[in-house]
Scaffold this active site. Structure first.
Site, short mmCIF file in Angstrom:
data_model
loop_
_atom_site.label_atom_id
_atom_site.label_comp_id
_atom_site.label_asym_id
_atom_site.label_seq_id
_atom_site.Cartn_x
_atom_site.Cartn_y
_atom_site.Cartn_z
CE1 TYR A 1 -3.70 -1.85 8.07
CE2 TYR A 1 -2.47 -3.49 9.30
CZ TYR A 1 -2.82 -2.92 8.11
OH TYR A 1 -2.31 -3.40 6.96
CE LYS B 1 -3.75 -2.57 2.13
NZ LYS B 1 -4.45 -2.99 3.35
N1 GLN Z 1 -4.49 -8.69 1.23
C1 GLN Z 1 -4.75 -8.49 2.63
C2 GLN Z 1 -6.21 -8.17 2.85
O1 GLN Z 1 -6.73 -7.39 2.12
C3 GLN Z 1 -3.88 -7.39 3.15
C4 GLN Z 1 -4.16 -7.05 4.61
C5 GLN Z 1 -2.92 -6.77 5.40
O2 GLN Z 1 -1.81 -7.06 5.01
N2 GLN Z 1 -3.11 -6.28 6.59
O3 GLN Z 1 -6.84 -8.66 3.74
#
Ligand code: GLN
Length: 313
Positions: free
Chosen positions: A248, A76
């Site tokens: 998060y 991301k």
């Molecule tokens: N591909 C994962 C999802 O969308 C990515 C989430 C993550 O790495 N926290 O659930």
């Protein structure tokens, strides 16, 4: 040597990494490997690797630092860099810049906030970012562009998407489908849901080693010698978002304990940036209760303590 940034030689940094690697190899409680993406469930929890890239590209490492893993949400950061390059501040009409205080896959705030995700690093926000950069490009071309950006940043052509991981998430990613449909219902997706999610799942399925990830993160160090593929003003903003939103609902805790911008992924990887000094990647697949690498978070804390590196002085 408590506190205070130190100018450490490459040898000293290498010794710190070796110590951390040794301490981590003795740990028995290693967290739990993500199993909601079936293809990731079988990854060996005993793995641990860490790599540190200096602005000039020199890399120091320990443990399984050359083993590829699924970077998942660390992708991301690269998608955001591309989106800001392409859309500039217009991106912020469609996604916010505030920490969510919620888990990475939460749908709660979306209803109250009319389909505008809190930030680009939770799943909902990343789905909007992927949609924004997909517009005008077939998904294959966009994925090629994301891979090219990462390969360029890392100076390494040997970085690929793991199709089995992408397929696995496509087959089971109901929560992400729900998020995407919810966002679409609020008019905040420009492309068909299936197409956006296909691109998003493939972007998450990029596989890199800690060495490759640390090297790719050098553009965020903003020091002489580091690649300048994004303007300095933009690097600062990406780092600010990593610090406030990159872990998060554990972003505050990571800032408190580590004091460096960082972005985690459910594959167990974390990319952190010590501005002016280094980019650091760690991988340990076992996750803590917040969905961040358990040993990886601890290893970053140890590194920050032993180097005295912090963005807070
Ligand atoms: N591909 C994962 C999802 O969308 C990515 C989430 C993550 O790495 N926290 O659930």
């Amino acid at each position: 040597m408590p506190g205070g940034p130190r100018d450490l030689s490459a040898d000293q940094l290498g010794a710190i990494l070796t110590e951390i690697g040794e301490e981590m190899s003795e740990r028995e409680d290693r967290g739990r490997v993500a199993s909601y993406i079936p293809e990731l469930a079988g990854v060996d929890p005993a793995r641990f690797g860490m790599a540190l890239a200096l602005p000039d590209g020199q890399v120091l490492s320990t443990g399984d630092a050359a083993v590829g893993f699924s970077i998942q949400s660390v992708s991301k950061v690269f998608a955001l860099a591309i989106a800001l390059g392409r859309l500039g501040d217009q991106l912020w009409d469609r996604v916010g810049r505030e920490p969510s205080g919620n888990p990475f896959n939460s749908i709660l705030q979306l209803e109250h906030e009319n389909g505008i995700p809190r930030n680009p690093f939770i799943n909902a926000g990343a789905i909007v970012v992927t949609d924004a950069i997909l517009t005008g490009h077939p998904p294959k071309a966009l994925l090629g562009e994301i891979l090219d950006f990462i390969r360029d940043a890392a100076g390494d052509e040997n970085i690929h998407i793991n199709e089995a991981v992408a397929r696995s998430e496509t087959e089971t990613g109901h929560l992400n489908m729900a998020l995407a449909h919810f966002i679409a219902a609020h008019g905040n997706l420009r492309n068909p849901v299936e197409m956006v999610l296909g691109a998003y799942f493939h972007q998450c399925a990029i596989e890199m080693s800690c060495v490759q990830l640390a090297r790719a993160g050098r553009f965020l160090i903003a020091a002489p010698g580091a690649p300048r593929i994004v303007s300095l003003a933009r690097v600062r903003r990406i780092n600010a978002l990593m610090l406030t939103c990159g872990h998060y609902d554990a972003s505050g805790d990571f800032a408190y304990r580590v004091g460096l911008p960082g972005k985690s992924g459910v594959g167990g990887g974390i990319l952190a940036v010590a501005p002016g000094r280094a980019a650091i990647a760690v991988w340990s697949p076992g996750l803590n209760a917040r969905g961040n690498s358990a040993l990886g978070s601890e290893a970053m804390e140890m590194l920050a303590k032993r180097t005295g590196w912090s963005v807070f002085g």
